[in-house]
Design an enzyme around this catalytic site. Structure first.
Site, PDB file in Angstrom:
ATOM      1  N   ARG A   1     -27.603  67.127 -44.729  1.00 14.53           N
ATOM      2  CA  ARG A   1     -26.946  66.344 -45.782  1.00 14.53           C
ATOM      3  C   ARG A   1     -27.051  67.042 -47.136  1.00 14.53           C
ATOM      4  O   ARG A   1     -26.871  66.411 -48.177  1.00 14.53           O
ATOM      5  CB  ARG A   1     -27.573  64.955 -45.867  1.00 14.53           C
ATOM      6  CG  ARG A   1     -27.232  64.050 -44.695  1.00 14.53           C
ATOM      7  CD  ARG A   1     -27.481  62.612 -45.046  1.00 14.53           C
ATOM      8  NE  ARG A   1     -27.286  61.726 -43.919  1.00 14.53           N
ATOM      9  CZ  ARG A   1     -26.115  61.199 -43.582  1.00 14.53           C
ATOM     10  NH1 ARG A   1     -25.031  61.512 -44.256  1.00 14.53           N
ATOM     11  NH2 ARG A   1     -26.029  60.385 -42.537  1.00 14.53           N
TER      12      ARG A   1
ATOM     13  N   MET B   1     -24.541  50.120 -37.682  1.00 19.11           N
ATOM     14  CA  MET B   1     -24.402  51.085 -38.787  1.00 19.11           C
ATOM     15  C   MET B   1     -23.048  50.950 -39.480  1.00 19.11           C
ATOM     16  O   MET B   1     -22.246  50.080 -39.154  1.00 19.11           O
ATOM     17  CB  MET B   1     -24.571  52.501 -38.254  1.00 19.11           C
ATOM     18  CG  MET B   1     -26.014  52.935 -38.101  1.00 19.11           C
ATOM     19  SD  MET B   1     -26.070  54.682 -37.635  1.00 19.11           S
ATOM     20  CE  MET B   1     -27.803  55.031 -37.840  1.00 19.11           C
TER      21      MET B   1
ATOM     22  N   GLY C   1     -18.049  63.816 -43.548  1.00 18.38           N
ATOM     23  CA  GLY C   1     -17.619  62.531 -44.100  1.00 18.38           C
ATOM     24  C   GLY C   1     -17.403  62.602 -45.601  1.00 18.38           C
ATOM     25  O   GLY C   1     -17.021  63.652 -46.137  1.00 18.38           O
TER      26      GLY C   1
ATOM     27  N   ILE D   1     -18.868  57.989 -37.992  1.00 19.10           N
ATOM     28  CA  ILE D   1     -18.809  56.754 -37.206  1.00 19.10           C
ATOM     29  C   ILE D   1     -18.461  55.567 -38.115  1.00 19.10           C
ATOM     30  O   ILE D   1     -18.119  54.499 -37.634  1.00 19.10           O
ATOM     31  CB  ILE D   1     -20.133  56.466 -36.463  1.00 19.10           C
ATOM     32  CG1 ILE D   1     -21.285  56.216 -37.445  1.00 19.10           C
ATOM     33  CG2 ILE D   1     -20.467  57.579 -35.489  1.00 19.10           C
ATOM     34  CD1 ILE D   1     -22.514  55.600 -36.783  1.00 19.10           C
ATOM     35  N   ASP D   2     -18.551  55.773 -39.449  1.00 17.01           N
ATOM     36  CA  ASP D   2     -18.347  54.657 -40.384  1.00 17.01           C
ATOM     37  C   ASP D   2     -16.870  54.351 -40.635  1.00 17.01           C
ATOM     38  O   ASP D   2     -16.559  53.273 -41.150  1.00 17.01           O
ATOM     39  CB  ASP D   2     -19.011  54.968 -41.739  1.00 17.01           C
ATOM     40  CG  ASP D   2     -20.485  55.296 -41.599  1.00 17.01           C
ATOM     41  OD1 ASP D   2     -21.087  54.918 -40.589  1.00 17.01           O
ATOM     42  OD2 ASP D   2     -21.028  55.962 -42.510  1.00 17.01           O
TER      43      ASP D   2
ATOM     44  N   ARG E   1     -33.973  36.597 -33.293  1.00 20.99           N
ATOM     45  CA  ARG E   1     -34.443  37.962 -33.026  1.00 20.99           C
ATOM     46  C   ARG E   1     -33.463  38.960 -33.643  1.00 20.99           C
ATOM     47  O   ARG E   1     -32.287  38.647 -33.832  1.00 20.99           O
ATOM     48  CB  ARG E   1     -34.505  38.230 -31.523  1.00 20.99           C
ATOM     49  CG  ARG E   1     -35.547  37.432 -30.775  1.00 20.99           C
ATOM     50  CD  ARG E   1     -36.940  37.981 -31.037  1.00 20.99           C
ATOM     51  NE  ARG E   1     -37.939  37.380 -30.157  1.00 20.99           N
ATOM     52  CZ  ARG E   1     -38.587  36.242 -30.416  1.00 20.99           C
ATOM     53  NH1 ARG E   1     -38.327  35.562 -31.503  1.00 20.99           N
ATOM     54  NH2 ARG E   1     -39.503  35.790 -29.566  1.00 20.99           N
TER      55      ARG E   1
ATOM     56  N   THR F   1     -19.284  65.296 -47.576  1.00 22.41           N
ATOM     57  CA  THR F   1     -18.726  66.625 -47.295  1.00 22.41           C
ATOM     58  C   THR F   1     -17.412  66.828 -48.047  1.00 22.41           C
ATOM     59  O   THR F   1     -17.131  67.930 -48.532  1.00 22.41           O
ATOM     60  CB  THR F   1     -18.505  66.788 -45.774  1.00 22.41           C
ATOM     61  OG1 THR F   1     -19.735  66.485 -45.120  1.00 22.41           O
ATOM     62  CG2 THR F   1     -18.079  68.200 -45.414  1.00 22.41           C
TER      63      THR F   1
END
Ligand code: F6P
Length: 377
Positions: free
Chosen positions: A77, A181, A114, A138-139, A295, A117
């Protein structure tokens, strides 16, 4: 005089995402096999670019990687303009990158990544390099593209998890919060929540109140369903926390001097720290408000790991191949976006620094409401 062979560098940066290797392969096979270019892979994202660590990629190196998760090149990153240096602190490494690019005789650099970048890519474009960016995450939060590779696979994985918690929530008469996420965007949670039939979906774009979530659960209990499945985005917050976070973000944007910027960033980090584990807090609050045991399941990195699904392999391959077409034509400073079944080259300036959030009137939100899913508002 015959034009010498084009030399192209490629790297993967930011969080890994299923489909990165498929994109490397899509670009590489087209660049080498179709256009006769030479290809070099930089290791570990921007870090390899700064440290000049690379390897030559040939047909053999690209073979057998279509289905492989992660990235064969490694990732990081690191930021090109605030690169960590020995002894602490950071340094602007753009000049070093330009030097390395020129020394290797590169004609272009392909950056797979992403939002972070895209910003790094823009800095290198401004420094005069020929860069093409491919949208992975993935976002699904990159501006100007229909979607990003990695998102479809992560949606499959998160949907499977939401499916699976149903039977255990049902058996134990519990509330199960499944934390998904997506950073500050709700795409992944919304997609998996709808596809997995979550009773409540909480995303950052729609700040929730505990009262509203509890009301939805109590209404279910009154109808005879003594369990509830909540798909909660890692970035989802209640109304008060959202206001605190947005105020801290505004301070960062408004800070003018380096000292003010440092202070504002520290404040933002503190706010983020205080809001960590929000799913556990919400579970406790729901337990108190509804009397049902609660939970939390945090899906975490399983969402990014493993083999890409068919849709991501297809998307990554066609974006990679299209990127090679652009390099062959000498078109740079762009992101190759997915547009319907085709692609479009979007100026990086229209992408860098922007985040694509779920619009409140998005068709997925409308559909979720229409089938009776609670959105916490
Ligand atoms: O951007 C992809 C992503 O997986 C986000 O969904 C998540 O917030 C983040 O990366 C996690 O970052 P890291 O890999 O640095 O822990």
């Amino acid at each position: 005089m015959a034009r010498r062979t084009k030399r192209v560098g490629i790297l993967t940066a930011g969080g890994d995402s299923p489909g990165l290797n498929a994109a490397i392969r899509g670009f590489g096979k087209t660049a080498i096999g179709h256009y006769g270019m030479e290809l070099f892979g930089f290791r570990d994202g921007v870090t390899g670019l700064v440290e000049n660590r690379y390897l030559a990629l040939d047909g053999a190196a690209l073979s057998g990687i279509l289905t492989v998760g992660g990235t064969i090149l490694g990732t990081s990153r690191d930021k090109v303009h605030r690169f960590p240096v020995e002894g602490g602190g950071t340094q602007d490494m753009v000049p070093t990158v330009v030097e390395n690019y020129r020394a290797l005789g590169l004609d272009a650099l392909i950056m797979l990544g992403g939002g972070g970048t895209a910003k790094n890519a823009m800095r290198l474009v401004d420094a005069g390099l020929n860069v093409v960016h491919l949208p992975k995450t993935i976002d699904n939060d990159i501006a100007e593209t229909d979607t990003t590779f990695g998102f479809a696979t992560a949606t499959e994985i998160a949907t499977d998890a939401v499916d699976r918690v149903h039977s255990t929530a049902h058996s134990h008469h519990r509330i199960i919060l499944t934390e998904i996420m997506g950073h500050r965007a709700g795409w992944l949670t919304l997609a998996a929540g709808i596809a997995g039939g979550a009773d409540i979906i909480l995303i950052p774009e729609i700040p929730y109140t505990v009262e509203s979530v509890a009301e939805t659960i109590k209404a279910r209990t009154a109808r005879g369903s003594s369990f509830s499945v909540v798909a909660v985005a890692e970035g989802a917050r209640d109304v008060d926390d959202t206001a605190d976070y947005q105020a801290a973000q505004l301070l960062v944007k408004a800070a003018k001097t380096p000292e003010a910027q440092r202070a504002a960033r520290t404040h933002l980090a503190n706010v983020e720290d205080q809001q960590r584990e929000h799913s556990f807090r919400l579970a406790r609050e729901l337990e108190a408000a509804t009397g049902l045991e609660s939970r939390v399941t945090i899906l975490g990195y399983v969402q990014r790991g493993g083999t890409p699904c068919a849709a991501d392999r297809l998307l990554a391959t066609r974006l990679g191949a299209a990127a090679a077409d652009h390099v062959a034509r000498g078109e740079f400073g762009v992101m190759i976006a997915a547009r319907g079944e085709g692609t479009a080259a979007v100026p990086l300036g229209d992408v860098a620094g922007k985040v694509k959030l779920v619009p409140p009137d998005h068709a997925w939100i409308t559909a979720a409401r229409q089938v009776g899913t609670g959105l916490g508002d």
